[in-house]
Design an enzyme around this catalytic site. Structure first.
Site, short mmCIF file in Angstrom:
data_model
loop_
_atom_site.label_atom_id
_atom_site.label_comp_id
_atom_site.label_asym_id
_atom_site.label_seq_id
_atom_site.Cartn_x
_atom_site.Cartn_y
_atom_site.Cartn_z
N PRO A 29 10.49 -31.38 43.11
CA PRO A 29 10.95 -29.71 42.89
C PRO A 29 10.39 -28.87 44.06
CG PRO A 29 10.08 -30.79 40.84
CD PRO A 29 9.99 -31.92 41.94
N GLU B 196 4.46 -35.52 35.78
CA GLU B 196 4.35 -34.15 36.04
C GLU B 196 4.05 -33.87 37.55
OE1 GLU B 196 4.91 -31.58 34.10
OE2 GLU B 196 5.69 -33.04 32.81
N ARG C 3 28.03 -41.11 53.27
CA ARG C 3 29.41 -40.84 53.44
C ARG C 3 29.62 -40.50 54.80
NH1 ARG C 3 32.70 -39.45 49.67
NH2 ARG C 3 33.55 -37.74 50.90
N ASP D 246 36.79 -32.20 53.64
CA ASP D 246 35.94 -31.78 52.34
C ASP D 246 35.69 -30.58 52.28
OD1 ASP D 246 35.75 -34.58 51.73
OD2 ASP D 246 33.89 -34.98 51.86
C1 9D3 Z 1 5.44 -28.78 34.95
C2 9D3 Z 1 6.06 -28.10 36.17
N1 9D3 Z 1 7.22 -28.90 36.51
C3 9D3 Z 1 7.88 -28.17 37.37
C4 9D3 Z 1 9.03 -27.15 37.10
C5 9D3 Z 1 6.86 -30.23 37.09
C6 9D3 Z 1 7.93 -31.28 37.37
C7 9D3 Z 1 8.91 -30.97 36.53
C8 9D3 Z 1 9.77 -32.05 37.11
C9 9D3 Z 1 7.44 -32.13 38.11
C10 9D3 Z 1 8.14 -33.28 38.48
C11 9D3 Z 1 9.74 -33.08 37.81
C12 9D3 Z 1 10.52 -34.44 37.96
N2 9D3 Z 1 11.44 -33.89 38.93
C13 9D3 Z 1 11.53 -34.50 40.19
O1 9D3 Z 1 10.87 -35.48 40.52
C14 9D3 Z 1 12.63 -33.95 41.00
C15 9D3 Z 1 13.62 -33.01 40.98
C16 9D3 Z 1 13.88 -31.83 40.20
O2 9D3 Z 1 13.22 -31.93 38.95
N3 9D3 Z 1 14.83 -30.90 40.22
C17 9D3 Z 1 15.46 -31.06 41.51
N4 9D3 Z 1 15.36 -31.81 42.47
C18 9D3 Z 1 14.28 -32.88 42.16
S1 9D3 Z 1 13.95 -33.87 43.33
C19 9D3 Z 1 12.77 -34.58 42.31
#
Ligand code: 9D3
Length: 250
Positions: free
Chosen positions: A91, A118, A156, A171
């Site tokens: 994230p 997490e 793609r 596209d």
């Molecule tokens: C506790 C706070 N969280 C952040 C909002 C921690 C957290 C949430 C979700 C840590 C990892 C995740 C899992 N998500 C991903 O690994 C992830 C992700 C996403 O959640 N949203 C958008 N793109 C991606 S790329 C990897």
């Protein structure tokens, strides 16, 4: 291009890799695709891949050793002569876009590490990953959907992956506008007719109608896209008429 995915959930990629345009790209040897289970790179009896966060707090953190070992095990002797990106899905990464997809399509190898729980030990971020990517501001359970999104959008763009029929030229995000409305048979479905112009056979008029529809739709739904679109003076007038609906303060 060779793409390697490191994940705790390899099964999630089965249908993805055995379906559609992507499967054809693999069969035609335009893409080599490998899935690796991070759990296979543990050495303890219970194959532990996560642990408690130092300093306390909720949830678990992915341990660094199995991830480093998995990446090291798939490194090839000739990687030094190649353009290789080690992408951590997180994230906190840079926001994925068509521009980033085009950038990644220039690489010889993508190694995509899917985060989970997490988060991932910071040493993976700092000392293993060469890029970090998020696919948007919403919370996923893990990086697997992000790895599929990245893989799909990038492959793609590899020459030969799309047939001439599917060519990416048209596209909507390459053209900078949303797509015009599409119709197919039947000409009357329930109470709803296909716009008459599309049945007219007048290709000049059809092209103008589609362009106008694309501009109106973009102005209403994604006005920020218009900043980069190339519009004629007449088309800008059209946007300003439609734009009043979405920005009444102007
Ligand atoms: C506790 C706070 N969280 C952040 C909002 C921690 C957290 C949430 C979700 C840590 C990892 C995740 C899992 N998500 C991903 O690994 C992830 C992700 C996403 O959640 N949203 C958008 N793109 C991606 S790329 C990897």
């Amino acid at each position: 291009m060779r793409i390697d995915i490191l994940t705790l959930f390899p099964k999630m990629f089965e249908d993805f890799s055995s379906t559609g345009i992507f499967q054809r790209a693999v069969e035609n040897k335009l893409v080599e695709f490998n899935i690796w289970n991070i759990r296979d790179y543990t050495h303890d009896k219970h194959h532990v891949v996560d642990d408690y966060p130092y300093g306390g707090g909720a949830g678990m953190v992915m341990k660094p050793e199995p991830i480093f070992e998995a990446v090291e095990s798939i490194r090839q002797p000739d990687d030094n002569d190649k353009k290789v990106s080690i992408i951590l899905t997180t994230p906190q990464g840079r926001l994925f876009s068509q521009t980033i997809a085009a950038e990644l399509a220039e690489y010889d190898r993508l190694i995509i590490i899917c985060g989970h729980y997490e988060g991932v030990d910071e040493r993976v971020h700092r000392h293993l990953a060469t890029d970090e990517i998020s696919i948007g501001d919403y919370v996923l359970s893990g990086g697997e959907p992000a790895a599929m999104v990245i893989t799909d959008a990038v492959t793609r763009l590899i020459p030969g992956v799309l047939g001439s029929d599917e060519s990416a030229k048209d596209d909507s995000h390459s053209a900078g506008l949303l797509e015009y409305p599409q119709y197919t048979r039947p000409p009357l479905f329930k109470d709803w007719e296909v716009p008459e112009i599309l049945l007219s056979g007048n290709h000049g008029e059809i092209a103008r109608w589609r362009r106008r529809q694309a501009i109106i739709r973009t102005a209403e739904r994604r006005p920020e896209l218009l900043d980069k679109a190339e519009l004629s003076a007449e088309e800008i007038k059209l946007v300003n008429e439609k734009g009043k609906k979405v920005s009444p303060e102007e």
